[in-house]
Write a protein that holds these residues in place. Structure first.
Motif, PDB file in Angstrom:
ATOM      1  N   GLY A 274      29.948  47.328   2.143  1.00 33.93           N
ATOM      2  CA  GLY A 274      28.621  46.919   1.685  1.00 33.93           C
ATOM      3  C   GLY A 274      28.114  47.783   0.556  1.00 33.93           C
ATOM      4  O   GLY A 274      28.838  48.579  -0.053  1.00 33.93           O
ATOM      5  N   ASP A 278      33.170  46.045  -3.647  1.00 30.41           N
ATOM      6  CA  ASP A 278      33.952  44.810  -3.645  1.00 30.41           C
ATOM      7  C   ASP A 278      34.650  44.640  -2.302  1.00 30.41           C
ATOM      8  O   ASP A 278      35.452  45.496  -1.912  1.00 30.41           O
ATOM      9  N   PRO A 279      34.358  43.554  -1.549  1.00 33.61           N
ATOM     10  CA  PRO A 279      34.998  43.377  -0.237  1.00 33.61           C
ATOM     11  C   PRO A 279      36.524  43.356  -0.323  1.00 33.61           C
ATOM     12  O   PRO A 279      37.212  43.755   0.607  1.00 33.61           O
ATOM     13  N   ALA A 315      22.528  38.920   2.142  1.00 34.03           N
ATOM     14  CA  ALA A 315      23.854  38.311   2.065  1.00 34.03           C
ATOM     15  C   ALA A 315      24.950  39.372   2.118  1.00 34.03           C
ATOM     16  O   ALA A 315      26.007  39.161   2.740  1.00 34.03           O
ATOM     17  N   ASP A 316      24.711  40.530   1.511  1.00 30.53           N
ATOM     18  CA  ASP A 316      25.692  41.607   1.526  1.00 30.53           C
ATOM     19  C   ASP A 316      25.866  42.168   2.940  1.00 30.53           C
ATOM     20  O   ASP A 316      26.991  42.458   3.373  1.00 30.53           O
ATOM     21  N   VAL A 318      25.355  40.498   5.730  1.00 32.19           N
ATOM     22  CA  VAL A 318      26.043  39.459   6.501  1.00 32.19           C
ATOM     23  C   VAL A 318      27.544  39.519   6.242  1.00 32.19           C
ATOM     24  O   VAL A 318      28.356  39.443   7.183  1.00 32.19           O
ATOM     25  N   ARG A 319      27.939  39.663   4.977  1.00 26.22           N
ATOM     26  CA  ARG A 319      29.376  39.773   4.659  1.00 26.22           C
ATOM     27  C   ARG A 319      29.982  41.022   5.287  1.00 26.22           C
ATOM     28  O   ARG A 319      31.091  40.986   5.839  1.00 26.22           O
ATOM     29  N   SER A 320      29.269  42.128   5.209  1.00 26.87           N
ATOM     30  CA  SER A 320      29.774  43.379   5.770  1.00 26.87           C
ATOM     31  C   SER A 320      29.927  43.285   7.273  1.00 26.87           C
ATOM     32  O   SER A 320      30.924  43.758   7.847  1.00 26.87           O
ATOM     33  N   SER A 322      30.392  40.574   9.067  1.00 28.08           N
ATOM     34  CA  SER A 322      31.517  39.689   9.387  1.00 28.08           C
ATOM     35  C   SER A 322      32.840  40.421   9.235  1.00 28.08           C
ATOM     36  O   SER A 322      33.771  40.222  10.027  1.00 28.08           O
ATOM     37  N   LEU A 323      32.925  41.274   8.229  1.00 28.11           N
ATOM     38  CA  LEU A 323      34.155  42.029   8.015  1.00 28.11           C
ATOM     39  C   LEU A 323      34.391  43.047   9.112  1.00 28.11           C
ATOM     40  O   LEU A 323      35.529  43.275   9.548  1.00 28.11           O
ATOM     41  N   ALA A 348      24.067  38.512  12.367  1.00 26.29           N
ATOM     42  CA  ALA A 348      25.447  38.839  12.000  1.00 26.29           C
ATOM     43  C   ALA A 348      25.914  40.143  12.634  1.00 26.29           C
ATOM     44  O   ALA A 348      27.109  40.322  12.897  1.00 26.29           O
TER      45      ALA A 348
END
Length: 409
Positions: A274, A278-279, A315-316, A318-320, A322-323, A348
């Motif tokens: 996060g 870059d994921p 959004a960042d 949420v992506r983090s 999920s990862l 999330a």
């Protein structure tokens, strides 16, 4: 002086006064000689000393810790002997200044020690970096003038470079081991360990090939490795939710980096997720606290910036989340440094709390105190151990209280 000389010379011609003509011409000639003197001095110096080499120690720098810069301006190998002697003679009378961003000098000017040797000039001065980031340093400026000080020139030598500055890192290594040990006690206290206390996860770059579970990999068509929950090197993920305020941003990055580095130095692999990282480049780092892994981890923080909007920050997160959620199920420890969260971000993060190995620090700077408390309560209901903190709090004391008390307001 040039204008006056021309006017006086013209008046002298008009008034048929030779003395005025002589004075005017002398003034014009003095300006011309001064101009040519400066051009020759700069040209001769640059031909003899065409380049500058700059060494920064340590490299990269760390915010709040002093560093030293050495600038070596050396004579070129192709310099002709006669020109070299002239250039070195001129160099003895030239002033040299170094340029540095205010973020590198702490807002103060640079005061360098100059050493002059045959064919070499060396400047040494201190830096006091105050902010994380990548800041310009150089080029050096050669300040020259004619004997009458009518013409002044600042000539750059060498090229500018951008010096990376790591965030300030607090030593939490004494409590990082307690964090990972506490996570083990949670798992082992929940059930009786069996001889084959392991689960499978996807292969990551750097994993030991001896831990690949080949039968399962053949069935799935992708490489799977055994993840031993009782192994002494349980991995961890640190989630960073970057604030939009500059001061809060630096505190959050420093907190996340301090936790990640301390976990790494306690002998556990760790990854930072996060904050704009870059994921696709996220991976676990660390081999018994190797120095290379520490450098790579801190390098990830140098160019981090505030999100463009609150929606982008959500959004960042949420992506983090999920990862991190997948590995949390298989025993990974998760630590989050976040702002007061929107419902989507909390939802999330909920699955990670079910593992019982999740800690969170929620920023509660004014006027976000109530939102921060609401976020802490929501995370605790989901199984997280969460606490509020402000940008002025002492991270080491806060972290120790979190690990010893479990939960705190």
């Amino acid at each position: 002086m040039l204008s006056c000389g021309v006017v006086i010379a013209v008046l002298g011609v008009g008034l048929s006064t030779p003395i005025l003509v002589y004075i005017g011409v002398a003034m014009v000639c003095a300006v011309a000689v001064a101009y040519v003197w400066v051009l020759l001095a700069v040209d001769s110096f640059l031909r003899v000393f065409p380049r500058a080499r700059r060494d920064v120690t340590p490299h990269p720098l760390t915010a709040g810790r002093p560093g030293t810069v050495t600038v070596a301006i050396e004579a070129g190998r192709s310099s002709r002997p006669g020109r070299g002697r002239v250039g070195r003679a001129l160099a003895d009378h030239l002033d040299i200044r170094e340029q540095a961003a205010a973020e590198l000098t702490g807002g103060m000017g640079t005061k360098a020690t100059v050493t002059r040797e045959p064919g070499r000039l060396e400047l040494t001065y201190s830096l006091h970096p105050s902010r994380r980031g990548r800041w310009p340093l150089g080029p050096s400026l050669i300040h020259s003038s004619d004997p009458f000080a009518m013409f002044l020139a600042d000539t750059p030598v060498g090229e500018a470079q951008h010096v990376p500055v790591w965030p300030a890192v607090v030593d939490l290594s004494a409590t990082a081991g307690a964090l990972m040990g506490h996570a083990d006690r949670i798992v082992l206290g929940a059930r009786t360990p069996s001889p084959d206390d392991s689960s499978l996860r996807d292969y990551r770059e750097g994993d030991d090939l001896r831990r690949v579970h080949w039968p399962s990999s053949a069935r799935r068509g992708t490489m799977l490795v055994r993840s031993d929950e009782r192994a002494g090197r349980r991995p961890a993920s640190v989630i960073l939710d970057a604030p939009r305020e500059p001061v809060a941003l630096e505190w959050a990055i420093s907190a996340a980096a301090s936790i990640a580095v301390s976990v790494l130095e306690s002998g556990h692999p760790v990854r930072l997720i996060g904050g704009g990282i870059d994921p696709g480049s996220v991976r676990h780092l660390g081999d018994r606290g190797s120095a290379a892994a520490r450098i790579e981890l801190l390098d990830q923080t140098v160019d981090l910036a505030s999100p463009v909007s609150r929606a982008a920050a959500t959004a960042d997160v949420v992506r983090s989340a999920s990862l991190a959620a997948t590995d949390a199920i298989h025993g990974e420890v998760t630590v989050a440094v976040v702002n007061p969260l929107e419902k989507a971000a909390i939802d999330a993060l909920v699955p990670i709390g079910d593992s019982g190995r999740a800690w969170a620090i929620v920023r509660a700077d004014a006027p976000l105190e109530q939102d921060a408390r609401d976020t802490v309560r929501a995370l605790r209901r989901a199984g997280w151990r969460a606490a509020t903190a402000t940008s002025g709090d002492d991270l080491e004391a806060l972290w120790s209280r979190m690990l010893t008390a479990g939960e705190m307001e």
